[in-house]
Design a protein around this motif. Structure first.
Motif: not given
Length: 460
Positions: A118, A121, A206, A298-299
């Protein structure tokens, strides 16, 4: 000391932990606190050469081997051997953002992978608990939130390096040892110690839309019908699971329902946020939720959102079956089981097998459950007191029988506690025989049998 004398100390650079060491109990502990295995020696390897030497040491002395990556496997196979190859120190993740690939060492967790990818991305489908090991999940298939868009973890594996029972370091990919590579993607830890995985990565924003919606138990039929309709729409940006559980003591949960049984939906949306709000609207409009905590996050927060419900050291018992539909009888039986959960963290998890998984050919990899059923039903008993062991086991067994009576089509074996009969049934005759041939080629003496076991020869 091992049962025949001697120790791998001095053979390896990593740490060797034996029963006499103060660190032994910590080293042998796995995620499931009900596992009380006592291996003779635990080798916390420092690299591939240590893996080779540990295998050599164990085989020379007639000691059985097991392999520990994340240690999440509920049945405790990771510490069942006399000698444990413990990969937990090998957690490096190297990302190539241009090629969109990541090389992940065998002891890494999904939290390690998500943090590294991440930063660019990018992401690869991984588990729903961040401390889950990459190795065990991937070798068994690997289903998670991002599977709605990109399939299983193993579907995104493009290469692996493993140390075989003969002590050789072997690459596997579509062009090199393709049958071994096929078997590694769903066939479990039968073929060697995988020391690194190379994954294909995908762009992921994100911030994703995710969280939890909670409803009264009485609303379960309509809630699950709505969830089914949303999945049948074929929208790959949508990933949504459900759970019968107790309302958690979280800031977003009204105090008067904390600790009461609910049906929860955990939606995730990977597209544009306004489109996500519109797509998820039926989950708010058809039945009014008593908990509404869905928002951009956020992921990496989505990937760890369920961690608090699965702390290390609690006692666990699981099962997992796949069914074609969430029919009224099955929903009613799950709803009745939800009013007597053995332990505040116990749940009945319900997740879809996404179209991105199902549309691949059934024999694309060794993963056995692409065709047939659509829903994974996963009873997860989590409790603390050993005095409740019998109650928890009976609760899981009852639900397991309900799922099988409903017309079970298969099993996601990572979530199961399978014996040989169930493994053979889940794999199917053709897939099992093919896996046996790979096993016989790479591990004819069945060194790696502490796993979702495939016998190397027909008579075993």
């Amino acid at each position: 000391m091992d049962k025949r004398g001697g120790s791998p100390q001095g053979l390896v650079r990593g740490r060797v932990v034996t029963r006499d060491d103060a660190a032994y109990d910590e080293a042998r502990a796995v995620h499931n606190g009900a596992i009380d295995a006592h291996p003779v020696t635990i080798v916390q390897v420092s690299g591939v050469e240590d893996v080779k030497r540990t295998i050599w040491f164990a085989r020379r002395r007639g000691l059985s081997l097991s392999v520990r990556a994340g240690g999440h496997g509920v049945v405790g196979n990771a510490v069942r051997g006399d000698v444990v190859v413990d990969l937990s120190a090998l957690r490096a993740v190297t990302v190539d953002p241009v090629a969109r690939t990541a090389v992940v060492h065998g002891g890494a967790t999904w939290g390690d992978v998500d943090a590294a990818t991440q930063a660019h991305g990018l992401a690869v489908p991984g588990g729903r608990i961040s401390s889950t090991g990459v190795g065990g999940l991937t070798l068994g298939g690997g289903e998670g939130w991002l599977s709605s868009k990109h399939g299983l973890s193993s579907d995104n594996l493009i290469a692996a390096e493993l140390v075989t029972a003969a002590g050789d370091s072997v690459p596997a990919c579509e062009d090199t040892s393709p049958e071994l590579f096929w078997a590694l993607r769903g066939g479990g830890g039968n073929f060697g110690v995988v020391t690194s995985f190379t994954f294909r990565l995908h762009p992921v924003e994100p911030l994703v839309m995710a969280g939890m919606l909670g409803y009264p138990l009485s609303a379960a039929p309509e809630v699950l019908a709505t969830l089914t309709e949303l999945h049948e729409a074929g929208e790959e940006n949508f990933a949504g699971a459900a759970a019968f559980r107790l309302a958690p003591p979280a800031p977003f949960v009204p105090g008067d329902i904390v600790g009461t049984p609910i049906i929860a939906v955990i939606p995730a949306w990977f597209g544009e946020h306004d489109a996500g709000k519109a797509f998820l609207a039926p989950l708010r409009e058809r039945v009014r939720p008593v908990v509404d905590a869905v928002a951009p996050m956020p992921y990496v927060a989505l990937q760890s959102m369920l961690d608090a419900g699965s702390p290390k050291g609690m006692r666990n018992r699981w099962s997992g079956g796949i069914v074609r539909d969430l029919g009224p009888t099955l929903v009613d039986r799950m709803r009745r089981s939800a009013v007597r959960l053995p332990g505040p963290l116990t749940q009945i998890l319900i997740s879809p097998l996404p179209d991105a998984v199902r549309r691949l050919p059934d024999d694309a990899t060794a993963f056995p459950a692409r065709s047939g059923g659509r829903w994974i039903v996963h009873p997860v008993a989590v409790w603390a007191d050993p005095a409740a062991d019998e109650e928890a086991a009976a609760w899981v067994a009852e639900l397991t029988a309900v799922v099988r009576a409903h017309g079970e089509t298969g099993s996601y074996l990572n979530l199961d506690d399978p014996d040989d009969t169930r493994i053979r049934w889940a794999m199917g005759d053709g897939r099992y025989r093919r896996l046996q041939r790979v096993k016989a080629a790479w591990d004819p003496e069945d060194v790696f049998h502490h796993c979702t076991h495939i016998a190397p020869h027909p008579g075993r």
